[in-house]
Design a protein around this motif. Structure first.
Motif, PDB file in Angstrom:
ATOM      1  N   PHE A  14       0.817  -1.207   0.000  1.00  0.00           N
ATOM      2  CA  PHE A  14       0.000   0.000   0.000  1.00  0.00           C
ATOM      3  C   PHE A  14       0.855   1.263   0.000  1.00  0.00           C
ATOM      4  O   PHE A  14       0.674   2.145  -0.847  1.00  0.00           O
ATOM      5  CB  PHE A  14      -0.937   0.009   1.199  1.00  0.00           C
ATOM      6  CG  PHE A  14      -2.013  -1.041   1.130  1.00  0.00           C
ATOM      7  CD1 PHE A  14      -2.348  -1.638  -0.074  1.00  0.00           C
ATOM      8  CD2 PHE A  14      -2.708  -1.430   2.263  1.00  0.00           C
ATOM      9  CE1 PHE A  14      -3.348  -2.599  -0.154  1.00  0.00           C
ATOM     10  CE2 PHE A  14      -3.712  -2.391   2.197  1.00  0.00           C
ATOM     11  CZ  PHE A  14      -4.023  -2.981   0.989  1.00  0.00           C
ATOM     12  N   TYR A  15       1.790   1.344   0.938  1.00  0.00           N
ATOM     13  CA  TYR A  15       2.542   2.584   1.086  1.00  0.00           C
ATOM     14  C   TYR A  15       3.642   2.690   0.037  1.00  0.00           C
ATOM     15  O   TYR A  15       3.966   3.794  -0.409  1.00  0.00           O
ATOM     16  CB  TYR A  15       3.107   2.673   2.503  1.00  0.00           C
ATOM     17  CG  TYR A  15       2.047   2.413   3.548  1.00  0.00           C
ATOM     18  CD1 TYR A  15       0.799   3.030   3.452  1.00  0.00           C
ATOM     19  CD2 TYR A  15       2.254   1.534   4.607  1.00  0.00           C
ATOM     20  CE1 TYR A  15      -0.204   2.788   4.375  1.00  0.00           C
ATOM     21  CE2 TYR A  15       1.267   1.288   5.537  1.00  0.00           C
ATOM     22  CZ  TYR A  15       0.041   1.911   5.416  1.00  0.00           C
ATOM     23  OH  TYR A  15      -0.950   1.662   6.327  1.00  0.00           O
ATOM     24  N   GLY A  16       4.200   1.563  -0.370  1.00  0.00           N
ATOM     25  CA  GLY A  16       5.180   1.595  -1.450  1.00  0.00           C
ATOM     26  C   GLY A  16       4.545   2.057  -2.748  1.00  0.00           C
ATOM     27  O   GLY A  16       5.123   2.860  -3.489  1.00  0.00           O
ATOM     28  N   SER A  17       3.352   1.575  -3.030  1.00  0.00           N
ATOM     29  CA  SER A  17       2.663   1.966  -4.258  1.00  0.00           C
ATOM     30  C   SER A  17       2.401   3.464  -4.292  1.00  0.00           C
ATOM     31  O   SER A  17       2.616   4.120  -5.316  1.00  0.00           O
ATOM     32  CB  SER A  17       1.340   1.202  -4.392  1.00  0.00           C
ATOM     33  OG  SER A  17       1.570  -0.173  -4.553  1.00  0.00           O
ATOM     34  N   SER A  18       1.930   4.033  -3.182  1.00  0.00           N
ATOM     35  CA  SER A  18       1.623   5.463  -3.167  1.00  0.00           C
ATOM     36  C   SER A  18       2.881   6.303  -3.364  1.00  0.00           C
ATOM     37  O   SER A  18       2.870   7.306  -4.092  1.00  0.00           O
ATOM     38  CB  SER A  18       0.928   5.843  -1.859  1.00  0.00           C
ATOM     39  OG  SER A  18       1.776   5.645  -0.746  1.00  0.00           O
ATOM     40  N   GLY A  56      16.197   3.966  -1.009  1.00  0.00           N
ATOM     41  CA  GLY A  56      15.777   4.751   0.144  1.00  0.00           C
ATOM     42  C   GLY A  56      14.307   4.553   0.473  1.00  0.00           C
ATOM     43  O   GLY A  56      13.930   4.517   1.649  1.00  0.00           O
ATOM     44  N   VAL A  57      13.473   4.422  -0.566  1.00  0.00           N
ATOM     45  CA  VAL A  57      12.047   4.170  -0.340  1.00  0.00           C
ATOM     46  C   VAL A  57      11.850   2.829   0.352  1.00  0.00           C
ATOM     47  O   VAL A  57      11.043   2.712   1.296  1.00  0.00           O
ATOM     48  CB  VAL A  57      11.274   4.200  -1.673  1.00  0.00           C
ATOM     49  CG1 VAL A  57       9.831   3.761  -1.462  1.00  0.00           C
ATOM     50  CG2 VAL A  57      11.307   5.602  -2.279  1.00  0.00           C
ATOM     51  N   TRP A  58      12.584   1.811  -0.064  1.00  0.00           N
ATOM     52  CA  TRP A  58      12.449   0.490   0.557  1.00  0.00           C
ATOM     53  C   TRP A  58      12.910   0.524   2.020  1.00  0.00           C
ATOM     54  O   TRP A  58      12.319  -0.153   2.870  1.00  0.00           O
ATOM     55  CB  TRP A  58      13.242  -0.552  -0.226  1.00  0.00           C
ATOM     56  CG  TRP A  58      12.605  -0.913  -1.533  1.00  0.00           C
ATOM     57  CD1 TRP A  58      13.034  -0.616  -2.786  1.00  0.00           C
ATOM     58  CD2 TRP A  58      11.373  -1.639  -1.710  1.00  0.00           C
ATOM     59  NE1 TRP A  58      12.173  -1.099  -3.737  1.00  0.00           N
ATOM     60  CE2 TRP A  58      11.153  -1.735  -3.106  1.00  0.00           C
ATOM     61  CE3 TRP A  58      10.454  -2.209  -0.840  1.00  0.00           C
ATOM     62  CZ2 TRP A  58      10.035  -2.377  -3.642  1.00  0.00           C
ATOM     63  CZ3 TRP A  58       9.337  -2.841  -1.364  1.00  0.00           C
ATOM     64  CH2 TRP A  58       9.142  -2.932  -2.743  1.00  0.00           C
ATOM     65  N   LEU A  59      13.923   1.318   2.316  1.00  0.00           N
ATOM     66  CA  LEU A  59      14.346   1.465   3.712  1.00  0.00           C
ATOM     67  C   LEU A  59      13.262   2.161   4.530  1.00  0.00           C
ATOM     68  O   LEU A  59      13.021   1.806   5.687  1.00  0.00           O
ATOM     69  CB  LEU A  59      15.654   2.256   3.786  1.00  0.00           C
ATOM     70  CG  LEU A  59      16.916   1.533   3.284  1.00  0.00           C
ATOM     71  CD1 LEU A  59      18.114   2.478   3.323  1.00  0.00           C
ATOM     72  CD2 LEU A  59      17.193   0.291   4.125  1.00  0.00           C
ATOM     73  N   LEU A  60      12.602   3.143   3.930  1.00  0.00           N
ATOM     74  CA  LEU A  60      11.497   3.821   4.611  1.00  0.00           C
ATOM     75  C   LEU A  60      10.350   2.854   4.881  1.00  0.00           C
ATOM     76  O   LEU A  60       9.752   2.867   5.969  1.00  0.00           O
ATOM     77  CB  LEU A  60      11.017   4.994   3.765  1.00  0.00           C
ATOM     78  CG  LEU A  60       9.844   5.808   4.319  1.00  0.00           C
ATOM     79  CD1 LEU A  60      10.229   6.492   5.633  1.00  0.00           C
ATOM     80  CD2 LEU A  60       9.370   6.851   3.301  1.00  0.00           C
ATOM     81  N   LEU A  61      10.049   1.993   3.912  1.00  0.00           N
ATOM     82  CA  LEU A  61       8.991   0.998   4.098  1.00  0.00           C
ATOM     83  C   LEU A  61       9.357   0.016   5.204  1.00  0.00           C
ATOM     84  O   LEU A  61       8.498  -0.411   5.975  1.00  0.00           O
ATOM     85  CB  LEU A  61       8.745   0.251   2.782  1.00  0.00           C
ATOM     86  CG  LEU A  61       8.187   1.087   1.633  1.00  0.00           C
ATOM     87  CD1 LEU A  61       8.075   0.239   0.374  1.00  0.00           C
ATOM     88  CD2 LEU A  61       6.831   1.673   1.986  1.00  0.00           C
ATOM     89  N   LEU A  62      10.644  -0.340   5.285  1.00  0.00           N
ATOM     90  CA  LEU A  62      11.092  -1.213   6.372  1.00  0.00           C
ATOM     91  C   LEU A  62      10.902  -0.533   7.724  1.00  0.00           C
ATOM     92  O   LEU A  62      10.479  -1.180   8.696  1.00  0.00           O
ATOM     93  CB  LEU A  62      12.567  -1.574   6.166  1.00  0.00           C
ATOM     94  CG  LEU A  62      13.217  -2.443   7.249  1.00  0.00           C
ATOM     95  CD1 LEU A  62      12.503  -3.787   7.361  1.00  0.00           C
ATOM     96  CD2 LEU A  62      14.701  -2.649   6.950  1.00  0.00           C
ATOM     97  N   ALA A  63      11.151   0.770   7.782  1.00  0.00           N
ATOM     98  CA  ALA A  63      10.950   1.504   9.037  1.00  0.00           C
ATOM     99  C   ALA A  63       9.476   1.512   9.424  1.00  0.00           C
ATOM    100  O   ALA A  63       9.129   1.347  10.603  1.00  0.00           O
ATOM    101  CB  ALA A  63      11.478   2.934   8.884  1.00  0.00           C
ATOM    102  N   PHE A  64       8.584   1.686   8.446  1.00  0.00           N
ATOM    103  CA  PHE A  64       7.155   1.631   8.722  1.00  0.00           C
ATOM    104  C   PHE A  64       6.748   0.256   9.252  1.00  0.00           C
ATOM    105  O   PHE A  64       5.911   0.134  10.145  1.00  0.00           O
ATOM    106  CB  PHE A  64       6.350   1.956   7.466  1.00  0.00           C
ATOM    107  CG  PHE A  64       6.296   3.419   7.140  1.00  0.00           C
ATOM    108  CD1 PHE A  64       6.222   4.370   8.140  1.00  0.00           C
ATOM    109  CD2 PHE A  64       6.321   3.850   5.822  1.00  0.00           C
ATOM    110  CE1 PHE A  64       6.169   5.719   7.842  1.00  0.00           C
ATOM    111  CE2 PHE A  64       6.272   5.200   5.505  1.00  0.00           C
ATOM    112  CZ  PHE A  64       6.199   6.136   6.521  1.00  0.00           C
TER     113      PHE A  64
END
Length: 322
Positions: A100-104, A139-147
């Protein structure tokens, strides 16, 4: 009303079986479409542009919820009783969050990339640099991991009597955590990406209105960029708006009216239904690649366009070969 009474009055209620059935159906169709898209990206495209890298990462994020969707469907069908352990509960949160959040986020990056291609087509930009885009995606994937870690530790699996819950917001003991998580997510993964995409669309539309002395071939490519950004906005509104509105409303209700089950129960049902709607994005995103990218269409053997006049490809949009 104290927490114990909240637990007693807001016990999980069974949901309609149509929710898990639709959840599995949407996931299965989206999985097939995105696996096909990944095959085209990996096996049919001889070279990738910066835009292709963004589209590939979007397709990858859309496939991540597939392994846990059957578990989610069983969970809902069994009256919201999670019987697969804490580890799989964390995995479910991780994969669904990534989808969900990766797609957005990737949709907003695609919109921004197309904006730079149209409005600043004669200027150098890091958004046209494939190596920079790869780092940006990492960087986006690292952010998703943090979420994912935020969800796993702030909103863990809990028990209400004999029923084990995996991320259910109608618990008084988690109301503060859920309210904070809801505010962070609606800001970072919805409002900011949606604002970026909407701004990019307005800027591209205005830029096209001011263009003079442009070749038909270049104009057609720029119009395709505007169409892709518009498709990103449509996906945002259709798929992600209901889920974010319901989750934010639920966070507010739980924070200030934790014992009002007549409000909480319908919101919980609506939240699961919004997952089905949000899952539609994995079915709509492949349309973004096909109708928004001439290069992608040409890479599909059955749909290769054979016209007397060559079509403008994505790599023709800028002199820098995005």
């Amino acid at each position: 009303m104290n927490n114990s009474s909240d637990f007693e009055s807001c016990r999980p209620r069974p949901l309609s079986m149509s929710i898990p059935v639709l959840m599995c159906l949407v996931c299965f169709i989206g999985f097939l479409l995105n696996v096909f898209s990944l095959w085209v990206f990996c096996c049919r495209l001889p070279s990738w542009s910066a835009g292709t890298v963004l589209q590939f990462n979007l397709a990858l994020s859309d496939t991540l919820a597939t392994p846990v969707t059957p578990l989610m469907a069983v969970y809902v069908a069994m009256g919201n009783d999670w019987s697969f352990g804490k580890l799989l509960c964390t995995a479910k949160i991780a994969f669904v969050s990534a989808q969900f959040y990766g797609s957005s986020i990737f949709l907003s990056l695609i919109s921004f990339h197309r904006y730079k291609a149209v409005v600043h087509f004669n200027k150098s930009s890091r958004m046209k640099d494939k190596s920079f885009i790869k780092k940006l995606c990492a960087g986006v994937w690292l952010l998703l991991l943090a979420f994912t870690l935020l969800f796993a530790f702030v909103v863990p699996s809990t028990k209400i009597g004999k029923i084990t819950q995996c991320f259910r917001f109608s618990e008084a003991s988690l109301k503060n955590s859920f309210f904070i998580v809801s505010c962070v997510l609606v800001s970072v993964t919805f409002l900011i990406p949606l604002s970026v995409s909407a701004t990019c669309y307005i800027c591209v539309k205005n830029a096209l209105a001011r263009l003079n002395n442009i070749t038909p071939k270049s104009l057609k490519a720029k119009l395709k960029s505007r169409r892709m950004i518009r498709m990103c906005l449509i996906i945002f509104v259709i798929c992600f708006l209901p889920m974010n509105v319901i989750r934010t409303t639920a966070g507010v209700v739980m924070m200030f009216y934790p014992g009002q089950c007549q409000l909480i129960d319908p919101l919980q049902t609506a939240y699961y239904a919004s997952w089905v709607v949000a899952g539609l994005n994995c079915c709509l995103d492949p349309l973004l690649y096909f109708f928004g990218s001439q290069t992608f269409r040409d890479a599909v053997p059955s749909f290769r366009l054979k016209s007397a006049e060559p079509q403008p490809s994505d790599t023709e949009m800028t002199p820098n070969n995005m």
